[in-house]
Enzyme design. Sequence first.
Site, PDB file in Angstrom:
ATOM      1  N   ASP A 137      38.611  40.810  48.628  1.00  0.00           N
ATOM      2  CA  ASP A 137      39.112  42.027  47.965  1.00  0.00           C
ATOM      3  C   ASP A 137      38.556  43.265  48.664  1.00  0.00           C
ATOM      4  O   ASP A 137      37.511  43.205  49.316  1.00  0.00           O
ATOM      5  CB  ASP A 137      38.631  42.062  46.505  1.00  0.00           C
ATOM      6  CG  ASP A 137      39.402  41.107  45.606  1.00  0.00           C
ATOM      7  OD1 ASP A 137      40.534  40.742  45.943  1.00  0.00           O
ATOM      8  OD2 ASP A 137      38.855  40.738  44.543  1.00  0.00           O
ATOM      9  N   ARG A 187      46.643  41.444  52.445  1.00  0.00           N
ATOM     10  CA  ARG A 187      47.194  41.875  51.150  1.00  0.00           C
ATOM     11  C   ARG A 187      47.262  43.401  51.136  1.00  0.00           C
ATOM     12  O   ARG A 187      46.265  44.070  51.396  1.00  0.00           O
ATOM     13  CB  ARG A 187      46.280  41.399  50.021  1.00  0.00           C
ATOM     14  CG  ARG A 187      46.703  41.938  48.656  1.00  0.00           C
ATOM     15  CD  ARG A 187      45.651  41.660  47.601  1.00  0.00           C
ATOM     16  NE  ARG A 187      45.453  40.246  47.394  1.00  0.00           N
ATOM     17  CZ  ARG A 187      44.340  39.730  46.839  1.00  0.00           C
ATOM     18  NH1 ARG A 187      43.337  40.517  46.498  1.00  0.00           N
ATOM     19  NH2 ARG A 187      44.238  38.446  46.665  1.00  0.00           N
TER      20      ARG A 187
HETATM   21  P1  FDA Z   1      51.930  51.348  40.047  1.00  0.00           P
HETATM   22  O1  FDA Z   1      50.564  51.619  39.525  1.00  0.00           O
HETATM   23  O2  FDA Z   1      52.745  52.507  40.505  1.00  0.00           O
HETATM   24  O3  FDA Z   1      52.709  50.544  38.962  1.00  0.00           O
HETATM   25  C1  FDA Z   1      54.082  50.197  39.074  1.00  0.00           C
HETATM   26  C2  FDA Z   1      54.530  49.615  37.732  1.00  0.00           C
HETATM   27  O4  FDA Z   1      53.849  48.374  37.500  1.00  0.00           O
HETATM   28  C3  FDA Z   1      54.135  50.478  36.523  1.00  0.00           C
HETATM   29  O5  FDA Z   1      55.116  51.436  36.254  1.00  0.00           O
HETATM   30  C4  FDA Z   1      54.000  49.432  35.436  1.00  0.00           C
HETATM   31  O6  FDA Z   1      55.277  49.083  34.941  1.00  0.00           O
HETATM   32  C5  FDA Z   1      53.437  48.260  36.161  1.00  0.00           C
HETATM   33  N1  FDA Z   1      51.959  48.254  36.107  1.00  0.00           N
HETATM   34  C6  FDA Z   1      51.103  48.528  37.119  1.00  0.00           C
HETATM   35  N2  FDA Z   1      49.823  48.391  36.718  1.00  0.00           N
HETATM   36  C7  FDA Z   1      49.879  48.034  35.426  1.00  0.00           C
HETATM   37  C8  FDA Z   1      48.890  47.750  34.456  1.00  0.00           C
HETATM   38  N3  FDA Z   1      47.589  47.787  34.736  1.00  0.00           N
HETATM   39  N4  FDA Z   1      49.303  47.412  33.213  1.00  0.00           N
HETATM   40  C9  FDA Z   1      50.613  47.355  32.898  1.00  0.00           C
HETATM   41  N5  FDA Z   1      51.601  47.623  33.787  1.00  0.00           N
HETATM   42  C10 FDA Z   1      51.237  47.952  35.015  1.00  0.00           C
HETATM   43  N6  FDA Z   1      43.161  47.205  44.267  1.00  0.00           N
HETATM   44  C11 FDA Z   1      42.117  47.438  45.076  1.00  0.00           C
HETATM   45  O7  FDA Z   1      41.669  48.582  45.193  1.00  0.00           O
HETATM   46  N7  FDA Z   1      41.523  46.409  45.762  1.00  0.00           N
HETATM   47  C12 FDA Z   1      41.989  45.139  45.702  1.00  0.00           C
HETATM   48  O8  FDA Z   1      41.426  44.248  46.334  1.00  0.00           O
HETATM   49  C13 FDA Z   1      43.113  44.886  44.865  1.00  0.00           C
HETATM   50  N8  FDA Z   1      43.617  43.628  44.741  1.00  0.00           N
HETATM   51  C14 FDA Z   1      44.812  43.463  44.087  1.00  0.00           C
HETATM   52  C15 FDA Z   1      45.443  42.209  44.094  1.00  0.00           C
HETATM   53  C16 FDA Z   1      46.689  42.066  43.519  1.00  0.00           C
HETATM   54  C17 FDA Z   1      47.371  40.733  43.581  1.00  0.00           C
HETATM   55  C18 FDA Z   1      47.325  43.172  42.887  1.00  0.00           C
HETATM   56  C19 FDA Z   1      48.707  43.063  42.290  1.00  0.00           C
HETATM   57  C20 FDA Z   1      46.697  44.378  42.827  1.00  0.00           C
HETATM   58  C21 FDA Z   1      45.441  44.532  43.405  1.00  0.00           C
HETATM   59  N9  FDA Z   1      44.786  45.758  43.343  1.00  0.00           N
HETATM   60  C22 FDA Z   1      43.686  45.955  44.151  1.00  0.00           C
HETATM   61  C23 FDA Z   1      45.228  46.803  42.390  1.00  0.00           C
HETATM   62  C24 FDA Z   1      46.187  47.793  43.030  1.00  0.00           C
HETATM   63  O9  FDA Z   1      45.502  48.587  43.968  1.00  0.00           O
HETATM   64  C25 FDA Z   1      46.855  48.707  41.992  1.00  0.00           C
HETATM   65  O10 FDA Z   1      45.882  49.456  41.347  1.00  0.00           O
HETATM   66  C26 FDA Z   1      47.671  47.972  40.951  1.00  0.00           C
HETATM   67  O11 FDA Z   1      48.356  46.894  41.489  1.00  0.00           O
HETATM   68  C27 FDA Z   1      48.726  48.917  40.326  1.00  0.00           C
HETATM   69  O12 FDA Z   1      49.560  49.427  41.323  1.00  0.00           O
HETATM   70  P2  FDA Z   1      51.097  49.025  41.534  1.00  0.00           P
HETATM   71  O13 FDA Z   1      51.278  48.772  42.982  1.00  0.00           O
HETATM   72  O14 FDA Z   1      51.507  47.935  40.644  1.00  0.00           O
HETATM   73  O15 FDA Z   1      51.895  50.355  41.271  1.00  0.00           O
END
Ligand code: FDA
Length: 311
Positions: A137, A187
């Site tokens: 991570d 990732r």
């Molecule tokens: P965004 O935040 O714009 O969300 C898009 C849509 O997804 C939202 O409108 C909502 O519908 C839904 N959504 C997103 N988050 C949600 C929540 N918490 N609850 C409910 N709905 C939600 N970060 C990091 O800094 N280091 C890392 O190593 C990782 N590792 C990691 C692994 C995996 C498999 C994932 C999916 C994510 C991470 N992250 C991470 C977290 C990542 O950086 C980010 O904060 C979250 O994925 C939310 O961002 P989105 O890309 O989903 O977009």
Amino acid sequence: MLRRSLLAMSESARLRRLISTAPYTAGVVARFVAGETAVEAEAATERLRADGLLVTLDHLGEDTTQPEHAAAAADEYIRMIERLARAGLTGGGCAEVSVKPTAMGLRLAAQGEKTAAGHIARICAAARAAGTTVTVDMEDHETVDATLRIVAELRSDFADLGCVIQSYLRRSERDCAQLAQPGYRVRLCKGAYSAPEDVAYPTRQQVDRSYARCLRVLMAGHGLPMIATHDPRLIKIAAAQATLAGRPADSYEFQMLYGVSPAGQRRLADSGTQVRVYVPYGSDWYSYLVRRLAERPANLMFFLRALASRR
Ligand code: FDA
């Protein structure tokens, strides 16, 4: 502003104590965390596998300050990998693990980087014996150089070791260009920590644009891009870029968090794409939960209602 304040909450020891022991928060925690024990994590993995989803397990905990805690955290990963292997869940990388460098000792006062590298190497060896992989991570921006150094060093022995790039960092497109190499598992996420403007893009729009640029570099490259987002627009862009690059379905995967858009996860998997769910487990869930709350104001309201509830 709200996001920054929430992320600051993750560092408050008093709030951590208050919230971690409040009986009314269990429902909210259960949405995002598979359970406190390895047995519960294995059960969640089995359920997800039955739904056709791949899994990466995260044993919760970070910012370890004692060498013995870092060693114990690595031991827990190794036991978990062995448990999953006995249950037939690791073959072909179906269930792998995600590891935080600061849980492995990166921030220890003495020899932090060396200690973290040593523990991650032990976990990689156990994963290899079980037929699966490890992804490291990415945490706050001050750990990025050390984390990428550890991954680069360990890749000479464990070529399938994965790493994470966060599109909110201004440096990330350059990092992606260096990492888009044969066999590299990368990732791509947006980034979940607080970072100053000189190192990170301040607006959502800039972070999303950077994500699309990083995506283009990874998809056009020769590694295995792991597209970690729930953002429907970026998922569509990724699918279009994969088609454009002529990538077969097993040369990239989508990744999402446990409890976030479970129906979307299954829909995507049903369409024939590989989807991996990031499954956290363990009792040290506070910082992870606060990051999930910071991502979506609706989550915070839900959480505050749970805290205020007396039933
Ligand atoms: P965004 O935040 O714009 O969300 C898009 C849509 O997804 C939202 O409108 C909502 O519908 C839904 N959504 C997103 N988050 C949600 C929540 N918490 N609850 C409910 N709905 C939600 N970060 C990091 O800094 N280091 C890392 O190593 C990782 N590792 C990691 C692994 C995996 C498999 C994932 C999916 C994510 C991470 N992250 C991470 C977290 C990542 O950086 C980010 O904060 C979250 O994925 C939310 O961002 P989105 O890309 O989903 O977009």
